[in-house]
Write an enzyme that holds these catalytic residues in place. Structure first.
Site, PDB file in Angstrom:
ATOM      1  N   ILE A   1      96.209  -1.382  10.624  1.00 10.43           N
ATOM      2  CA  ILE A   1      95.901  -0.640   9.868  1.00 10.43           C
ATOM      3  C   ILE A   1      95.056  -1.493   8.529  1.00 10.43           C
ATOM      4  CG2 ILE A   1      97.829   0.191   8.766  1.00 10.43           C
ATOM      5  CD1 ILE A   1      96.743   2.677   7.444  1.00 10.43           C
ATOM      6  N   CYS A   2      93.819  -1.193   7.703  1.00  7.68           N
ATOM      7  CA  CYS A   2      93.533  -2.094   6.875  1.00  7.68           C
ATOM      8  C   CYS A   2      93.294  -3.176   6.838  1.00  7.68           C
ATOM      9  CB  CYS A   2      95.109  -1.724   5.588  1.00  7.68           C
ATOM     10  SG  CYS A   2      94.656  -1.700   3.598  1.00  7.68           S
ATOM     11  N   HIS A   3      94.370  -4.502   6.140  1.00  4.79           N
ATOM     12  CA  HIS A   3      93.996  -5.725   6.277  1.00  4.79           C
ATOM     13  C   HIS A   3      94.676  -6.382   7.362  1.00  4.79           C
ATOM     14  CE1 HIS A   3      92.939  -5.102   2.195  1.00  4.79           C
ATOM     15  NE2 HIS A   3      92.152  -6.025   2.453  1.00  4.79           N
TER      16      HIS A   3
ATOM     17  N   SER B   1      92.420   1.633  11.808  1.00  5.02           N
ATOM     18  CA  SER B   1      92.194   2.501  10.862  1.00  5.02           C
ATOM     19  C   SER B   1      91.541   1.770   9.336  1.00  5.02           C
ATOM     20  CB  SER B   1      93.712   3.739  10.593  1.00  5.02           C
ATOM     21  OG  SER B   1      92.392   4.711   9.460  1.00  5.02           O
ATOM     22  N   ARG B   2      91.387   2.207   8.565  1.00  8.77           N
ATOM     23  CA  ARG B   2      90.767   1.414   7.553  1.00  8.77           C
ATOM     24  C   ARG B   2      91.613   1.758   6.429  1.00  8.77           C
ATOM     25  NH1 ARG B   2      85.411   5.614   6.264  1.00  8.77           N
ATOM     26  NH2 ARG B   2      88.019   6.976   6.141  1.00  8.77           N
TER      27      ARG B   2
END
Length: 181
Positions: free
Chosen positions: A105-107, A158-159
């Site tokens: 997720i994310c970075h 996921s963002r």
């Protein structure tokens, strides 16, 4: 077998660690926290220090075959530290080589870019990583969650923290599918 959660000694976004961890526990899995150094890791709430968490295993002493799946929480500093550690990069790459599911997720996608496992895959992340992902041969999409089943290992991405519910639901579904198949 347990699920590996890999984080750097500092910089993990706390909610991106704790919510997937609890979702895994609630689904009957046994999560284990891995890092590049023994002791405790410092989590963050964006740029502010949050809680610390005890490490279960140092990644240099771990192997993907000890785990059923891998979860990579984000935070800006966390994956940046991890992608500079050869043991962390090798550990993440090993899940793809073994055909085991990975959720990021994310970075956290920065670690997967460094591990050279995004090529030919469609995935999502924090928007600022889209150029890195494209340069590494991946296709970036702006989606709450993206499940990529190309290749031997399923990748769930996921963002951001707002997408955690969908992220947890998706990776738990994929982990269950991999375990049963």
């Amino acid at each position: 077998m347990p699920i590996a959660f890999l984080v750097a000694p500092e910089g993990v976004e706390q909610v991106e660690l704790t919510e997937p961890w609890q979702a895994a526990v609630d689904a009957g899995h046994t999560p284990r926290l891995l890092s590049t150094r023994p002791g405790r890791v410092q989590a963050f709430d964006h740029l502010d220090k949050a809680d610390t968490f005890e490490i279960d295993q140092v990644v240099a002493e771990a192997a993907p075959d000890e785990y059923e799946a891998l979860v990579l929480p984000g935070g800006v500093a966390n994956p940046d530290f991890l992608r500079m550690d050869p043991d962390a990069v090798s550990f993440a790459r090993g899940f793809f080589q073994a055909g085991k599911p990975v959720a990021a997720i994310c970075h956290a996608l920065w670690l997967l870019v460094e591990a050279d496992v995004v090529r030919g895959r469609t995935l999502t992340s924090w928007p600022s990583l889209q150029t890195d992902i494209r340069n590494a041969g991946g296709t970036w999409v702006d989606a709450q969650v993206q499940v990529c089943r190309d290749g031997p290992a399923t990748l769930v991405t996921s963002r951001r923290p707002d997408d955690l519910k969908a992220f947890c639901d998706a990776f738990l579904t994929e982990f269950a599918t991999a375990a049963s198949g």
